[in-house]
Write an enzyme that holds these catalytic residues in place. Structure first.
Site, PDB file in Angstrom:
ATOM      1  CG  ASP A  47       0.508   0.540   4.905  1.00  0.00           C
ATOM      2  OD1 ASP A  47       1.531   0.516   5.070  1.00  0.00           O
ATOM      3  OD2 ASP A  47      -0.328  -0.280   4.873  1.00  0.00           O
ATOM      4  CD  GLU A  79      -1.890   1.784   8.589  1.00  0.00           C
ATOM      5  OE1 GLU A  79      -1.524   2.231   7.473  1.00  0.00           O
ATOM      6  OE2 GLU A  79      -2.026   2.859   9.505  1.00  0.00           O
ATOM      7  N   GLY A 136      -8.243  19.742  19.711  1.00  0.00           N
ATOM      8  CA  GLY A 136      -7.967  21.165  19.836  1.00  0.00           C
ATOM      9  C   GLY A 136      -8.288  22.184  20.803  1.00  0.00           C
ATOM     10  N   GLY A 137      -8.759  21.540  22.028  1.00  0.00           N
ATOM     11  CA  GLY A 137      -9.330  22.261  23.130  1.00  0.00           C
ATOM     12  C   GLY A 137     -10.458  22.675  23.358  1.00  0.00           C
ATOM     13  CD  GLN A 146      -3.020   1.205   2.434  1.00  0.00           C
ATOM     14  OE1 GLN A 146      -3.312   2.136   2.751  1.00  0.00           O
ATOM     15  NE2 GLN A 146      -3.026  -0.046   3.099  1.00  0.00           N
ATOM     16  CG  ASN A 163       6.440  -0.079  -0.614  1.00  0.00           C
ATOM     17  OD1 ASN A 163       6.442  -0.488  -1.953  1.00  0.00           O
ATOM     18  ND2 ASN A 163       5.631  -0.571   0.189  1.00  0.00           N
ATOM     19  CB  ALA A 195      12.394  -6.246   3.472  1.00  0.00           C
ATOM     20  NE  ARG A 198      18.239  -8.912   0.734  1.00  0.00           N
ATOM     21  CZ  ARG A 198      17.656  -8.011   1.816  1.00  0.00           C
ATOM     22  NH1 ARG A 198      18.397  -7.395   2.446  1.00  0.00           N
ATOM     23  NH2 ARG A 198      16.158  -8.054   1.852  1.00  0.00           N
TER      24      ARG A 198
END
Ligand SMILES: CC(C)(COP(=O)(O)OP(=O)(O)OC[C@H]1O[C@@H](n2cnc3c(N)ncnc32)[C@H](O)[C@@H]1OP(=O)(O)O)[C@@H](O)C(=O)NCCC(=O)NCCS
Length: 403
Positions: free
Chosen positions: A156, A127, A234-235, A5, A84, A86, A92
């Site tokens: 993701d 994720e 946001g308070g 993803q 993306n 590993a 490699r």
């Protein structure tokens, strides 16, 4: 060079912006998501088709001799390489950043990894691992209950979107400097970036005692930012309250924000004009210990109306609120179809399906959404017209399993 993803999200946005994105997949296998969470047998899944629109698709194994040559040629010809896999997987294959730079000094090479440099840099990450390690899970969930992951794919898709910003900045930089550069985004960093307000609260806790909602909803705090249920970040006091039909409809709810500017209007609408002269209710400080009761009173009113009726009543009065919309409601929403945010796409093997179109709207460059490629659909075309292989070379590469 993307799969699953995060990477595909980034390249899909680039494709919507008009880039010629060539998705490279392993011959015979392809992106594993083609076969994951299938709703129809034998066709590309919605998981895949909804993340790979507007791309061309080729199969190529850079680990074979012919594949290495073709991959090198593609690096020479392309502007951006996104991956993306590993940690270390592309190295490699024989293509560390130093090699890529030598082949094409203008190349922008962008990667998503689970973690940045540090103790976890070699870990594979999905994720929910990112949500848990980036501060989202520890701050999400009911007060006094277990940590929760969220349905938003902030690790993701969130990281993919961050990566796009880096790629576009690197392309602009290249316009001026003539040089490409390395762009990296760690999923943990992205989640933490999206949880920025919680690190704000962590520091505010240290300078407590704090009164503002939602820092002390129950007066008892440990030394880390707690889960705050549905309190707003946001308070301003906010909560999800029931609407008419909640007994049978799991989405018959609305979020109501009882902010200072709107409080007197809200109080009058729900039949509590008395609060305006009551010192227990007519200041934010006085309301703080009574918020549970206040939202219970708001809920008595919202339960008499449908969530859209509550929205239609409160919005003109400038009381911020948002109905809980189900995926079914969103899929059927005509306004989202009109703006191209929800799009119906036709696919040769699976037929029509819905996808989310480009949420970033450009006035001079509207995006159209075209279906995802079949596995290897454009291999021959790309080998012939872009890489410049002859028919015999294509044949030989096929025999080696390189394409
Ligand atoms: C997502 C993730 C966990 C999946 O792990 P995985 O299924 O085990 O897959 P890997 O990334 O390890 O790749 C598997 C192999 O496929 C190989 N491969 C990939 N494309 C290939 C191709 N076109 N031809 C031949 N081999 C290919 C890789 O080289 C790797 O081989 P290696 O381990 O021998 O070096 C892992 O890729 C990851 O951590 N990615 C970075 C973070 C990320 O993006 N996570 C979110 C995904 S939404």
């Amino acid at each position: 060079m993307t799969h699953v993803q995060s990477g595909p999200t980034a390249t899909q946005i680039l494709a919507w912006f008009g880039a010629d994105v060539i998705k490279v997949e392993r011959p015979g296998e392809g992106d594993p998501t083609r076969g994951q969470l299938r709703d129809k047998p034998g066709v590309d899944s919605l998981y895949f088709t909804m993340l790979n629109s507007n791309k061309r698709g080729i199969t190529l194994n850079p680990k074979t001799e012919a594949g290495k040559k073709i991959f090198t040629r593609l690096i020479e010809l392309c502007d951006v390489m996104v991956e993306n896999y590993a940690p270390g997987a592309i190295d490699r294959m024989g293509f560390p950043w130093e090699t890529i730079q030598k082949i094409n000094p203008r190349m922008v090479y962008a990667s998503v990894k689970g973690f940045g440099a540090g103790p976890f840099e070699d870990c594979k990450v999905y994720e929910n691992v990112a949500q848990c390690t980036g501060g989202s899970a520890s701050t999400t969930g009911e007060i006094d209950s277990v940590p929760l992951v969220t349905g938003s794919q902030i690790g993701d898709s969130g990281t993919g979107i961050h990566l796009v910003a880096g790629i576009l900045a690197a392309l602009l930089h290249r316009e001026k400097s003539g040089r490409g550069q390395r762009v990296t985004c760690a999923m943990q960093d992205t989640v933490l970036n999206l949880c920025r307000v919680k690190l704000r609260d962590q520091q505010r806790l240290a300078h407590g005692p704090l009164k503002e909602y939602p820092q002390y909803p129950n007066g008892k705090f440990g030394d880390a930012v707690p889960r705050a249920g549905n309190a707003s970040g946001g308070g301003h006091p906010g909560w999800i309250v029931k609407c008419k039909g909640w007994e049978t409809d799991p989405d018959a709810y609305i979020y109501v924000i009882a902010q200072v500017q709107a409080f007197s209007t809200l109080a009058k609408v729900i039949g509590h004009a008395d609060w305006l002269d009551d010192p227990n209710y007519n200041t934010p400080d006085a309301r703080l210990p009574r918020l549970a009761h206040i939202f219970a009173e708001i809920e008595k009113w919202t339960m008499t109306l449908g969530k859209m009726e509550v929205m239609a009543t409160l919005n003109p009065l400038n009381v911020p609120c948002g109905p809980i919309l189900s995926m079914k409601e969103l899929a059927e929403e005509p306004a989202l179809r009109k703006t191209g945010t929800i799009v119906e796409v036709d696919h040769p093997t699976r037929g029509k399906y819905l996808t989310v179109g480009n949420p970033i709207k450009l006035s001079d460059s509207p995006s159209d959404v075209r279906r995802s490629p079949l596995l290897g659909e454009h291999t021959e075309e790309v080998m012939r017209t872009l890489v410049g292989l002859t028919d015999a070379e294509i044949q030989a590469a096929r025999q080696q399993g390189a394409i």
